[in-house]
Scaffold this motif. Structure first.
Motif, PDB file in Angstrom:
ATOM      1  N   ARG A  17       0.988  -1.283   0.001  1.00 35.34           N
ATOM      2  CA  ARG A  17       0.115  -0.050  -0.048  1.00 35.34           C
ATOM      3  C   ARG A  17       0.705   1.347  -0.059  1.00 35.34           C
ATOM      4  O   ARG A  17       0.938   2.684  -0.923  1.00 35.34           O
ATOM      5  N   SER A  18       2.105   1.153   1.151  1.00 35.13           N
ATOM      6  CA  SER A  18       2.475   2.360   0.683  1.00 35.13           C
ATOM      7  C   SER A  18       3.366   2.701  -0.309  1.00 35.13           C
ATOM      8  O   SER A  18       3.699   3.786  -0.683  1.00 35.13           O
ATOM      9  N   LEU A  21       1.588   4.052  -3.657  1.00 38.38           N
ATOM     10  CA  LEU A  21       0.915   5.529  -2.536  1.00 38.38           C
ATOM     11  C   LEU A  21       2.657   6.148  -3.315  1.00 38.38           C
ATOM     12  O   LEU A  21       1.624   7.398  -3.989  1.00 38.38           O
ATOM     13  N   SER A  69      -0.161   6.182   5.152  1.00 37.15           N
ATOM     14  CA  SER A  69      -0.444   6.805   3.970  1.00 37.15           C
ATOM     15  C   SER A  69      -0.806   8.690   4.007  1.00 37.15           C
ATOM     16  O   SER A  69      -0.507   8.981   3.026  1.00 37.15           O
ATOM     17  N   MET A 148      -7.667   6.041  -1.420  1.00 38.58           N
ATOM     18  CA  MET A 148      -7.044   5.970  -0.228  1.00 38.58           C
ATOM     19  C   MET A 148      -8.128   4.478   0.098  1.00 38.58           C
ATOM     20  O   MET A 148      -7.131   3.099   0.218  1.00 38.58           O
TER      21      MET A 148
END
Ligand code: GSH
Length: 217
Positions: A17-18, A21, A69, A148
């Protein structure tokens, strides 16, 4: 200021996820993977929980993917959060909702017998149905804008596609909105860039090593 350094495990959805982004925001960063079995001392020293992801910003370590995030989003405008506070809150709710799904997937693919595999699959299906009900037939969770929630769910889309390839089982069979949403997510360049090319092979190797019922059945 030096480049941000993102530390993850190759298979970790939270670290993915990081990375997603950071790619989405076009940020130049160093991706570093550590071995979960033998984490190096420097990692143990900067990660008090022993968990990944860790984002190292000039020697300051930030951990917890949701916090990472928020930080990345805050210091790299424009924000990908919706403007309306209630929609933002709802988005955060659904980010939270997606997190335990990774454990459901893990239990399902690693179960080495029919009983455990079936019960893990049922728990996973329950959660996926909850997500299906929250979708509105739009390209992304909020409509046309990548958010997100899309980032939080992208590693689910990646893993379920890999599992389908490896086992032939499509857990999304009866979930048309999820199928469409995940297909759109998987087309995004930043999503492809957010995980290592060898993820499928690593998961296959772990499943075989565990005598995964899903592969054997
Ligand atoms: N709530 C954390 C979860 C992170 C997490 O569970 N990471 C796993 C890998 S996917 C980990 O580092 N596990 C090692 C450990 O628990 O010692 C987040 O969102 O960052």
């Amino acid at each position: 200021m030096s480049k941000p350094r993102l530390i993850g495990f190759k298979t970790c959805p939270f670290a993915q996820r990081s990375a997603l982004l950071l790619h989405e925001k076009g940020i130049d960063f160093d991706q570093e993977y550590v071995n979960p079995e033998e984490p190096p001392l420097w990692f143990v020293e900067i990660s008090p929980s022993g968990k990944v992801p860790v984002l190292d910003i000039d020697g300051t370590a930030i951990f917890e993917s949701a916090v990472i995030s928020e930080y990345i989003n805050e210091v790299n405008p424009p924000s990908i959060h919706p403007e309306d506070a209630l929609t933002r809150a709802t988005n955060r709710v659904w980010v939270e909702y997606t997190s335990p799904i990774y454990m459901n997937i893990f239990k399902w693919i690693m179960a080495d017998n029919k009983k455990d595999s079936t019960s893990a699959k049922e728990s996973l299906e329950d959660k996926l149905e909850g997500l299906e009900d929250a979708l509105k037939n739009t390209p992304y969770f909020n409509g046309n804008d990548f958010s997100m929630v899309d980032i939080a769910a992208a590693p689910i889309a990646v893993r379920l596609a890999i599992i389908k390839e490896l086992s032939g089982v499509d857990i999304l069979e009866n979930l048309p909105k999820l199928q469409a949403w995940f297909a759109t997510i998987l087309e995004r360049e930043a999503v492809t860039a957010s995980y290592p090319a060898e993820l499928k092979d690593i998961l296959a190797m772990r499943m075989r090593g565990n005598q995964s019922y899903l592969l054997e059945s």
